[in-house]
Design a protein around this motif. Sequence first.
Motif, PDB file in Angstrom:
ATOM      1  N   PRO A 164      11.869   8.768   4.336  1.00  0.00           N
ATOM      2  CA  PRO A 164      10.946   8.862   3.190  1.00  0.00           C
ATOM      3  C   PRO A 164       9.578   8.251   3.491  1.00  0.00           C
ATOM      4  O   PRO A 164       8.545   8.790   3.061  1.00  0.00           O
ATOM      5  N   LEU A 173       6.619   8.920  -5.400  1.00  0.00           N
ATOM      6  CA  LEU A 173       7.974   8.904  -4.841  1.00  0.00           C
ATOM      7  C   LEU A 173       8.966   8.307  -5.837  1.00  0.00           C
ATOM      8  O   LEU A 173      10.034   8.883  -6.091  1.00  0.00           O
ATOM      9  N   ALA A 182      12.128  10.241  -7.654  1.00  0.00           N
ATOM     10  CA  ALA A 182      13.517   9.797  -7.504  1.00  0.00           C
ATOM     11  C   ALA A 182      14.127   9.432  -8.857  1.00  0.00           C
ATOM     12  O   ALA A 182      15.287   9.773  -9.145  1.00  0.00           O
ATOM     13  N   ALA A 215      21.067  14.823   2.760  1.00  0.00           N
ATOM     14  CA  ALA A 215      20.173  13.809   3.331  1.00  0.00           C
ATOM     15  C   ALA A 215      20.841  13.013   4.446  1.00  0.00           C
ATOM     16  O   ALA A 215      20.280  12.865   5.541  1.00  0.00           O
ATOM     17  N   ALA A 267      18.123  13.681   7.212  1.00  0.00           N
ATOM     18  CA  ALA A 267      16.906  13.161   6.582  1.00  0.00           C
ATOM     19  C   ALA A 267      15.782  13.022   7.603  1.00  0.00           C
ATOM     20  O   ALA A 267      14.622  13.352   7.330  1.00  0.00           O
ATOM     21  N   ALA A 282      11.793  15.130   7.975  1.00  0.00           N
ATOM     22  CA  ALA A 282      10.468  14.544   8.228  1.00  0.00           C
ATOM     23  C   ALA A 282       9.835  15.151   9.477  1.00  0.00           C
ATOM     24  O   ALA A 282       8.628  15.438   9.494  1.00  0.00           O
ATOM     25  N   ALA A 301       9.284  13.272  -0.693  1.00  0.00           N
ATOM     26  CA  ALA A 301       9.758  11.980  -0.191  1.00  0.00           C
ATOM     27  C   ALA A 301      10.666  11.308  -1.213  1.00  0.00           C
ATOM     28  O   ALA A 301      11.657  10.657  -0.848  1.00  0.00           O
ATOM     29  N   GLY A 302      10.346  11.482  -2.515  1.00  0.00           N
ATOM     30  CA  GLY A 302      11.206  10.942  -3.569  1.00  0.00           C
ATOM     31  C   GLY A 302      12.571  11.598  -3.577  1.00  0.00           C
ATOM     32  O   GLY A 302      13.603  10.940  -3.797  1.00  0.00           O
ATOM     33  N   LEU A 341      14.032  12.924  -0.949  1.00  0.00           N
ATOM     34  CA  LEU A 341      14.721  12.408   0.236  1.00  0.00           C
ATOM     35  C   LEU A 341      15.193  10.973   0.010  1.00  0.00           C
ATOM     36  O   LEU A 341      16.295  10.601   0.429  1.00  0.00           O
ATOM     37  N   TYR A 342      14.368  10.197  -0.664  1.00  0.00           N
ATOM     38  CA  TYR A 342      14.721   8.804  -0.940  1.00  0.00           C
ATOM     39  C   TYR A 342      15.958   8.718  -1.827  1.00  0.00           C
ATOM     40  O   TYR A 342      16.856   7.906  -1.587  1.00  0.00           O
ATOM     41  N   GLY A 387      10.937   1.949  -4.234  1.00  0.00           N
ATOM     42  CA  GLY A 387      10.140   3.003  -3.604  1.00  0.00           C
ATOM     43  C   GLY A 387       8.715   2.580  -3.325  1.00  0.00           C
ATOM     44  O   GLY A 387       8.097   3.032  -2.346  1.00  0.00           O
TER      45      GLY A 387
END
Length: 332
Positions: A60, A85, A89, A167, A178, A182, A237-238, A240-241, A253
């Motif tokens: 992330p 992010l 999430a 992920a 994950a 990226a 990214a959120g 993925l987080y 985050g």
Amino acid sequence: MTDLATTAPQNRSRKNLTRQFERYALLLVWVLIIAAFSIAMPNSFFSWGNFSIMFASYAPAALLALAIIVPLTAGDYDLSVGATLTLSASTIGVLNVWHQMPILLVLLIVLAMGVVVGLIHSLFIIYFRVPSLVVTLGSTSLMSGIVQWMTNSSTIGGIDNSLIMAAVGYRLFGIPYAFYYAIAAALVMWYIFDYMPLGRRLLFVGRGREVARLNGISVDKVRVGALVMSAVLASAAGILYAGVLGSADPYSGLNFLLPAFAAAFLGATTIQPGRFNPWGAIVAVYFLATGITGLSMLGIPLWVTNVFNGGALILAVTISQITRGREASDIG
């Protein structure tokens, strides 16, 4: 005359060697840091399992660093990526867990929310001429407040297992997917930056907006696109987080913001010195991750992480400015 004819090629050769060293110096230092921690902790640090966890848990942050360099290339700052992010999430947690909405629909809503955030930033930055630092700093506080309201300031567990599996459940060469998301994002961004007209327009706008405008580039549209893409990447990214964490945390985050910014500027000193570039950002993220992970495993107090990140950011911005200034001088 002979001396001049001999000296000029030597100077050029020396300059080329210096540039090549600059391109890969951070990679060399990264290898040395890995070696140092591996010697200090051969059984714990130097293991594929440790690197696998590090590559996945910082994915992330890698996406955030990519999100940051898009508007930076166009000359704008987006300080709100960490808050975006967290908002993304948390939205996944609220809609999927509390309201039982299908995960695919929730992910589409989250990405659309990123578009809206980017457009709102563009409205104030480009059309109302408010500095990007002020707008995105204000929206960071605004989104943080919204997150605390919508989550009741509590962590939301029980996110759909399919997102978690996508992920960190599936692995390639022992590394969770994950990390590869990226890398895929960096690959796409590298192609756009280096081989598409859009990437050149971004660079021209960042180097000089008035010059870009006189050359027929729609500067405002390029900046809007950069801000929207930054917010969408931060929303991704959120997602993925949430998948990596397996829950929605309304606070942690934001901890990615400082290392992501440090990585964005540190990345501008490597691979393509003087330019914000995706591969440099990825290398810088995991360079910083290696340092933080190694120090944590050595039992260093938690406050050292903040010192490490803050010092890295100051050093990265300083080196980046020096490098960019020298590149501009050479072009001139």
